[in-house]
Motif scaffolding. Structure first.
Motif, PDB file in Angstrom:
ATOM      1  N   GLY A   1       1.991   8.402 -11.461  1.00  0.00           N
ATOM      2  CA  GLY A   1       3.080   7.451 -11.226  1.00  0.00           C
ATOM      3  C   GLY A   1       2.731   6.444 -10.144  1.00  0.00           C
ATOM      4  N   ALA A   2       2.126   6.923  -9.052  1.00  0.00           N
ATOM      5  CA  ALA A   2       1.717   6.018  -7.972  1.00  0.00           C
ATOM      6  C   ALA A   2       0.624   5.079  -8.468  1.00  0.00           C
ATOM      7  N   PHE A   3      -0.334   5.620  -9.222  1.00  0.00           N
ATOM      8  CA  PHE A   3      -1.408   4.777  -9.768  1.00  0.00           C
ATOM      9  C   PHE A   3      -0.825   3.692 -10.670  1.00  0.00           C
ATOM     10  N   MET A   4       0.086   4.068 -11.566  1.00  0.00           N
ATOM     11  CA  MET A   4       0.687   3.093 -12.463  1.00  0.00           C
ATOM     12  C   MET A   4       1.446   2.009 -11.690  1.00  0.00           C
ATOM     13  N   THR A   5       2.241   2.430 -10.719  1.00  0.00           N
ATOM     14  CA  THR A   5       3.035   1.474  -9.949  1.00  0.00           C
ATOM     15  C   THR A   5       2.146   0.481  -9.217  1.00  0.00           C
ATOM     16  N   PHE A   6       1.149   0.993  -8.517  1.00  0.00           N
ATOM     17  CA  PHE A   6       0.324   0.103  -7.700  1.00  0.00           C
ATOM     18  C   PHE A   6      -0.682  -0.694  -8.520  1.00  0.00           C
ATOM     19  N   SER A   7      -1.136  -0.154  -9.632  1.00  0.00           N
ATOM     20  CA  SER A   7      -2.099  -0.913 -10.431  1.00  0.00           C
ATOM     21  C   SER A   7      -1.428  -1.987 -11.273  1.00  0.00           C
ATOM     22  N   THR A   8      -0.141  -1.829 -11.596  1.00  0.00           N
ATOM     23  CA  THR A   8       0.548  -2.855 -12.386  1.00  0.00           C
ATOM     24  C   THR A   8       1.248  -3.897 -11.514  1.00  0.00           C
ATOM     25  N   TYR A   9       1.377  -3.621 -10.253  1.00  0.00           N
ATOM     26  CA  TYR A   9       2.101  -4.528  -9.351  1.00  0.00           C
ATOM     27  C   TYR A   9       1.563  -5.967  -9.436  1.00  0.00           C
ATOM     28  N   GLY A  10       0.279  -6.135  -9.402  1.00  0.00           N
ATOM     29  CA  GLY A  10      -0.315  -7.466  -9.391  1.00  0.00           C
ATOM     30  C   GLY A  10      -0.157  -8.235 -10.685  1.00  0.00           C
ATOM     31  N   PHE A  11       0.206  -7.563 -11.770  1.00  0.00           N
ATOM     32  CA  PHE A  11       0.344  -8.235 -13.058  1.00  0.00           C
ATOM     33  C   PHE A  11       1.717  -8.864 -13.256  1.00  0.00           C
ATOM     34  N   GLY A  12       2.670  -8.496 -12.405  1.00  0.00           N
ATOM     35  CA  GLY A  12       4.015  -9.040 -12.544  1.00  0.00           C
ATOM     36  C   GLY A  12       4.154 -10.386 -11.860  1.00  0.00           C
ATOM     37  N   ASP A  13       5.130 -11.160 -12.355  1.00  0.00           N
ATOM     38  CA  ASP A  13       5.424 -12.408 -11.649  1.00  0.00           C
ATOM     39  C   ASP A  13       6.198 -12.067 -10.375  1.00  0.00           C
ATOM     40  N   GLU A  14       6.556 -13.076  -9.611  1.00  0.00           N
ATOM     41  CA  GLU A  14       7.191 -12.834  -8.305  1.00  0.00           C
ATOM     42  C   GLU A  14       8.494 -12.050  -8.441  1.00  0.00           C
ATOM     43  N   ARG A  15       9.292 -12.355  -9.468  1.00  0.00           N
ATOM     44  CA  ARG A  15      10.564 -11.663  -9.675  1.00  0.00           C
ATOM     45  C   ARG A  15      10.321 -10.175  -9.951  1.00  0.00           C
ATOM     46  N   VAL A  16       9.350  -9.865 -10.792  1.00  0.00           N
ATOM     47  CA  VAL A  16       9.044  -8.469 -11.121  1.00  0.00           C
ATOM     48  C   VAL A  16       8.513  -7.742  -9.890  1.00  0.00           C
ATOM     49  N   ARG A  17       7.635  -8.394  -9.143  1.00  0.00           N
ATOM     50  CA  ARG A  17       7.087  -7.746  -7.937  1.00  0.00           C
ATOM     51  C   ARG A  17       8.195  -7.490  -6.917  1.00  0.00           C
ATOM     52  N   ASN A  18       9.124  -8.429  -6.761  1.00  0.00           N
ATOM     53  CA  ASN A  18      10.241  -8.220  -5.828  1.00  0.00           C
ATOM     54  C   ASN A  18      11.122  -7.054  -6.277  1.00  0.00           C
ATOM     55  N   THR A  19      11.366  -6.953  -7.573  1.00  0.00           N
ATOM     56  CA  THR A  19      12.154  -5.841  -8.093  1.00  0.00           C
ATOM     57  C   THR A  19      11.441  -4.510  -7.843  1.00  0.00           C
ATOM     58  N   MET A  20      10.118  -4.498  -8.061  1.00  0.00           N
ATOM     59  CA  MET A  20       9.351  -3.275  -7.794  1.00  0.00           C
ATOM     60  C   MET A  20       9.428  -2.900  -6.319  1.00  0.00           C
ATOM     61  N   LEU A  21       9.283  -3.877  -5.439  1.00  0.00           N
ATOM     62  CA  LEU A  21       9.368  -3.598  -3.997  1.00  0.00           C
ATOM     63  C   LEU A  21      10.745  -3.083  -3.603  1.00  0.00           C
ATOM     64  N   GLN A  22      11.789  -3.675  -4.171  1.00  0.00           N
ATOM     65  CA  GLN A  22      13.142  -3.209  -3.875  1.00  0.00           C
ATOM     66  C   GLN A  22      13.315  -1.756  -4.306  1.00  0.00           C
ATOM     67  N   GLY A  23      12.783  -1.412  -5.484  1.00  0.00           N
ATOM     68  CA  GLY A  23      12.866  -0.033  -5.955  1.00  0.00           C
ATOM     69  C   GLY A  23      12.106   0.915  -5.050  1.00  0.00           C
ATOM     70  N   ILE A  24      10.909   0.507  -4.643  1.00  0.00           N
ATOM     71  CA  ILE A  24      10.098   1.349  -3.750  1.00  0.00           C
ATOM     72  C   ILE A  24      10.826   1.582  -2.433  1.00  0.00           C
ATOM     73  N   VAL A  25      11.355   0.520  -1.847  1.00  0.00           N
ATOM     74  CA  VAL A  25      12.068   0.647  -0.564  1.00  0.00           C
ATOM     75  C   VAL A  25      13.325   1.493  -0.734  1.00  0.00           C
ATOM     76  N   PHE A  26      14.081   1.270  -1.806  1.00  0.00           N
ATOM     77  CA  PHE A  26      15.302   2.049  -2.046  1.00  0.00           C
ATOM     78  C   PHE A  26      14.982   3.547  -2.109  1.00  0.00           C
ATOM     79  N   PHE A  27      14.004   3.920  -2.942  1.00  0.00           N
ATOM     80  CA  PHE A  27      13.686   5.341  -3.098  1.00  0.00           C
ATOM     81  C   PHE A  27      13.063   5.929  -1.840  1.00  0.00           C
ATOM     82  N   MET A  28      12.262   5.131  -1.115  1.00  0.00           N
ATOM     83  CA  MET A  28      11.711   5.633   0.151  1.00  0.00           C
ATOM     84  C   MET A  28      12.829   5.920   1.147  1.00  0.00           C
ATOM     85  N   CYS A  29      13.808   5.031   1.222  1.00  0.00           N
ATOM     86  CA  CYS A  29      14.941   5.242   2.141  1.00  0.00           C
ATOM     87  C   CYS A  29      15.776   6.452   1.717  1.00  0.00           C
TER      88      CYS A  29
END
Length: 180
Positions: free
Chosen positions: A31-59
């Motif tokens: 799961g971590a490999f998939m998340t971090f390896s696909t991050y760079g393929f998304g546009d800015e909106r997708v990357r921001n959504t991924m970051l928001q999800g990461i921060v939400f679940f980390m908190c």
């Protein structure tokens, strides 16, 4: 997926459940490999959504960790707090594909659903439900029964509303006479 696996790993530490532990280690790594390896393929909106999800679940995971580590709870309460946190994360994971149901009904097409993922969610939910019932552990079988149901709903929708083929680009026909 990685957040779900982290939550289940901690739950396995608290409950000393080696089967939950062993099955979530590969899930966390993949799961971590998939998340971090696909991050760079998304546009800015997708990357921001991924970051928001990461921060939400980390908190969420950190908050629950602080609560059970520094609160004065007995073991049963710790299991309940962490089990509830894990259930919340798992239900978010299972219900995420359901966000496109309105589109499926509106378009009469299941193109927004991925049938193999739906089938695997259903199978995964059924298998973990069987294990949770055998143990018995409501924190395992409860959300997984819901996940199996959600996966089943997606499978049925894929059968009722098959994916409509996407129109491929067709080059305009050019009338040319090779004799000319």
């Amino acid at each position: 997926m990685w957040a779900n696996c982290i939550a289940w790993l901690v739950y396995s530490f608290i409950t000393k459940d080696t089967y939950v532990l062993a099955s979530n280690i590969p899930g966390l790594v993949l799961g971590a490999f998939m998340t971090f390896s696909t991050y760079g393929f998304g546009d800015e909106r997708v990357r921001n959504t991924m970051l928001q999800g990461i921060v939400f679940f980390m908190c969420l995971i950190t908050g629950a960790g602080i609560m059970v580590s520094f609160g004065h709870y007995d073991h049963k309460a710790v299991v309940t707090i962490w089990g509830s946190t894990t259930v919340l994360i798992l239900l978010i994971f299972y219900s995420a594909p359901l966000s496109v149901l309105a589109e499926v009904f509106r378009t009469h097409s299941s193109v927004a659903l991925y049938l193999p993922f739906a089938v695997m969610n259903m199978v995964n939910g059924l298998l973990w439900s069987a294990y949770g019932l055998a143990v018995p552990d409501a924190f395992i079988y409860g959300p997984n029964l819901v996940g199996a149901l959600f996966g089943g709903i997606q499978v049925v929708l894929c059968m009722i509303f098959p994916s409509k083929p996407v129109d491929k680009y067709k080059p305009p026909s050019v009338d040319c006479d090779p004799e000319e």
